[in-house]
Design a protein around this motif. Structure first.
Motif, PDB file in Angstrom:
ATOM      1  N   LEU A  64       0.843  -1.199   0.000  1.00 53.41           N
ATOM      2  CA  LEU A  64       0.000   0.000   0.000  1.00 53.41           C
ATOM      3  C   LEU A  64       0.877   1.246   0.000  1.00 53.41           C
ATOM      4  O   LEU A  64       1.942   1.255   0.614  1.00 53.41           O
ATOM      5  CB  LEU A  64      -0.896   0.032   1.237  1.00 53.41           C
ATOM      6  CG  LEU A  64      -1.827  -1.157   1.464  1.00 53.41           C
ATOM      7  CD1 LEU A  64      -2.525  -1.026   2.807  1.00 53.41           C
ATOM      8  CD2 LEU A  64      -2.864  -1.241   0.355  1.00 53.41           C
ATOM      9  N   LEU A  67      -1.347   4.676   4.725  1.00 50.73           N
ATOM     10  CA  LEU A  67      -2.535   4.343   5.509  1.00 50.73           C
ATOM     11  C   LEU A  67      -3.285   5.590   5.963  1.00 50.73           C
ATOM     12  O   LEU A  67      -4.351   5.486   6.556  1.00 50.73           O
ATOM     13  CB  LEU A  67      -2.156   3.503   6.742  1.00 50.73           C
ATOM     14  CG  LEU A  67      -1.673   2.080   6.449  1.00 50.73           C
ATOM     15  CD1 LEU A  67      -1.296   1.382   7.748  1.00 50.73           C
ATOM     16  CD2 LEU A  67      -2.718   1.273   5.693  1.00 50.73           C
ATOM     17  N   PHE A  72      -7.276   3.175   1.773  1.00 49.41           N
ATOM     18  CA  PHE A  72      -6.312   2.077   1.719  1.00 49.41           C
ATOM     19  C   PHE A  72      -6.486   1.079   2.859  1.00 49.41           C
ATOM     20  O   PHE A  72      -6.413  -0.142   2.612  1.00 49.41           O
ATOM     21  CB  PHE A  72      -4.890   2.626   1.646  1.00 49.41           C
ATOM     22  CG  PHE A  72      -4.608   3.333   0.344  1.00 49.41           C
ATOM     23  CD1 PHE A  72      -4.673   2.645  -0.860  1.00 49.41           C
ATOM     24  CD2 PHE A  72      -4.317   4.689   0.313  1.00 49.41           C
ATOM     25  CE1 PHE A  72      -4.434   3.292  -2.073  1.00 49.41           C
ATOM     26  CE2 PHE A  72      -4.082   5.340  -0.887  1.00 49.41           C
ATOM     27  CZ  PHE A  72      -4.144   4.640  -2.089  1.00 49.41           C
ATOM     28  N   ALA A  76      -7.304  -2.847   2.333  1.00 51.80           N
ATOM     29  CA  ALA A  76      -6.530  -3.864   3.044  1.00 51.80           C
ATOM     30  C   ALA A  76      -7.450  -4.833   3.777  1.00 51.80           C
ATOM     31  O   ALA A  76      -7.194  -6.043   3.808  1.00 51.80           O
ATOM     32  CB  ALA A  76      -5.565  -3.200   4.021  1.00 51.80           C
ATOM     33  N   LEU A  92       1.481  -7.201   5.132  1.00 51.63           N
ATOM     34  CA  LEU A  92       1.197  -5.800   4.827  1.00 51.63           C
ATOM     35  C   LEU A  92       2.483  -4.991   4.738  1.00 51.63           C
ATOM     36  O   LEU A  92       3.312  -5.007   5.654  1.00 51.63           O
ATOM     37  CB  LEU A  92       0.282  -5.212   5.895  1.00 51.63           C
ATOM     38  CG  LEU A  92      -0.191  -3.768   5.690  1.00 51.63           C
ATOM     39  CD1 LEU A  92      -1.022  -3.658   4.428  1.00 51.63           C
ATOM     40  CD2 LEU A  92      -1.002  -3.297   6.891  1.00 51.63           C
ATOM     41  N   THR A  94       3.621  -1.050   3.930  1.00 54.53           N
ATOM     42  CA  THR A  94       3.130   0.315   3.752  1.00 54.53           C
ATOM     43  C   THR A  94       4.293   1.291   3.673  1.00 54.53           C
ATOM     44  O   THR A  94       5.159   1.311   4.550  1.00 54.53           O
ATOM     45  CB  THR A  94       2.214   0.731   4.921  1.00 54.53           C
ATOM     46  OG1 THR A  94       1.188  -0.243   5.076  1.00 54.53           O
ATOM     47  CG2 THR A  94       1.587   2.085   4.648  1.00 54.53           C
ATOM     48  N   GLU A 102       9.312   0.949  -1.685  1.00 56.43           N
ATOM     49  CA  GLU A 102       8.577  -0.124  -2.347  1.00 56.43           C
ATOM     50  C   GLU A 102       9.531  -1.202  -2.852  1.00 56.43           C
ATOM     51  O   GLU A 102       9.261  -2.403  -2.717  1.00 56.43           O
ATOM     52  CB  GLU A 102       7.750   0.463  -3.498  1.00 56.43           C
ATOM     53  CG  GLU A 102       6.674  -0.460  -4.025  1.00 56.43           C
ATOM     54  CD  GLU A 102       5.723   0.246  -4.979  1.00 56.43           C
ATOM     55  OE1 GLU A 102       4.900   1.064  -4.520  1.00 56.43           O
ATOM     56  OE2 GLU A 102       5.805  -0.015  -6.194  1.00 56.43           O
ATOM     57  N   ALA A 120      -1.970  -2.320  -4.094  1.00 53.72           N
ATOM     58  CA  ALA A 120      -3.201  -1.528  -4.047  1.00 53.72           C
ATOM     59  C   ALA A 120      -2.835  -0.055  -4.106  1.00 53.72           C
ATOM     60  O   ALA A 120      -2.861   0.675  -3.112  1.00 53.72           O
ATOM     61  CB  ALA A 120      -3.987  -1.836  -2.779  1.00 53.72           C
TER      62      ALA A 120
END
Length: 343
Positions: A64, A67, A72, A76, A92, A94, A102, A120
């Motif tokens: 993601l 948050l 998002f 999730a 998860l 983030t 990333e 996402a």
């Protein structure tokens, strides 16, 4: 070793002897228990024995961009539940400012032998971002599904909300209320969903024989503070309605209107995008374009599960139609005398 055996055994709910049999590749352990032990190793951060490192666990990365935007966490929740129903455990990941990137998350996920990854939102939708980690996943053949519009050269299945329909719904609504100076508060210029929304707005203006004023288009980061700053520019350009690319941007727009001594919706109407949590409880309740989170999340998981099972999945983009939710942040432009339409 004994501590590791004890932690994994407690996590799975089996004896240390059973864990030892799995780690040493001995028979007499069911497939389900074996998979559970290997997954527990991954979750607890232990390396698998060398002879088991080539096998992927029942882990799926869920990446993601943040948050802070409530859309998002909503995605999730849906995706995590759907993965659990398929027998997968979501991991998860983030992004945060100055935190793990990333690309670094991809290194971590590959080290945990994930079965696949769902993005996402993220760099796949940003043209100027570095996409080398995504090309790496493609070269490895790891199952990947992208949520939200992406740059064209990424060869992964995609699940998106239809930005063309979304913009037509939002603009059609404010135009029906008599607003002619409509500001567009979009995400960054290289963000593919914002590109699509801008193109849809230009096409809408052409179909309705109305002028398209570039001064009424502002690109911004996706935050309430950025939305507030950008809306100040739109108000200076004479906007009587602001159509936003996210709900946090819309809340920033509402704040900017009030800081200018104006009223929402009496002086300026505001439309959001997502219909994220609590948007019906803001003051005023936010008119917004609702993304179909549940079917989109489940479709992404179904695609990924099919790929993990070895099925040949089309790389086409699945477009889901949004829904305009009219609440109290929009009303008739003052010159029309029309009554507001609210949910």
């Amino acid at each position: 070793m004994s501590r590791r055996l004890a932690e994994v055994a407690t996590k799975v709910g089996v004896s240390e002897a059973t864990v030892s049999r799995v780690l040493n590749g001995k028979p007499g352990v069911s497939r389900a228990t074996r998979d559970a032990v290997l997954t527990a190793l991954d979750v607890l951060g232990y390396e698998r024995p060398t002879k088991l490192r080539g096998e992927r666990g029942r882990l799926v990365g869920l990446v993601l961009p943040e948050l802070g935007n409530p859309i998002f966490p909503a995605f999730a929740e849906v995706i995590g539940g759907a993965l659990a129903q398929q027998g997968f455990t979501p991991v998860l990941c983030t992004r945060t400012a100055g935190g793990v990137t990333e690309a670094e998350y991809i290194d971590l996920l590959l080290g945990q032998h994930v079965s696949g990854v769902i993005f996402a939102g993220g760099f796949h939708a940003e043209r100027r971002a570095d996409h080398s980690h995504l090309h790496r996943l493609s070269s490895l053949g790891l199952p990947v599904v992208l949520m939200n519009a992406s740059i064209e050269e990424l060869d992964f299945p995609r699940v998106s909300c239809d930005d063309l329909v979304a913009m037509n719904q939002a603009l059609g609504h404010v135009h029906s209320l008599g607003h002619e100076r409509v500001g567009l508060l979009l995400g960054p210029a290289d963000h593919v969903p914002s590109e699509r929304k801008l193109a849809a707005a230009q096409a809408f203006a052409a179909r309705n024989s109305s002028s398209f004023d570039p001064e009424l288009v502002v690109h911004s980061q996706y935050s309430l503070e950025s939305g507030q700053a950008a809306t100040t520019r739109l108000l200076a350009a004479g906007a009587t309605a602001v159509v936003c690319a996210s709900d946090p941007l819309a809340l920033g727009a509402v704040r900017a209107v009030r800081r200018a001594g104006l009223d929402v919706p009496g002086d300026v109407s505001v439309v959001g995008y997502d219909d994220s949590n609590l948007m019906n409880s803001t003051d005023p309740a936010l008119t917004t374009v609702r993304q179909p989170i549940e079917p989109m999340g489940r479709a992404a998981v179904e695609l990924l599960a099919s790929m993990i099972a070895g099925a040949d999945v089309a790389r086409d983009e699945l477009l889901f139609e949004p829904e305009l939710v009219v609440r109290r942040s929009t009303s008739a432009a003052r010159s029309t005398g029309r009554s507001p339409v609210v949910a």
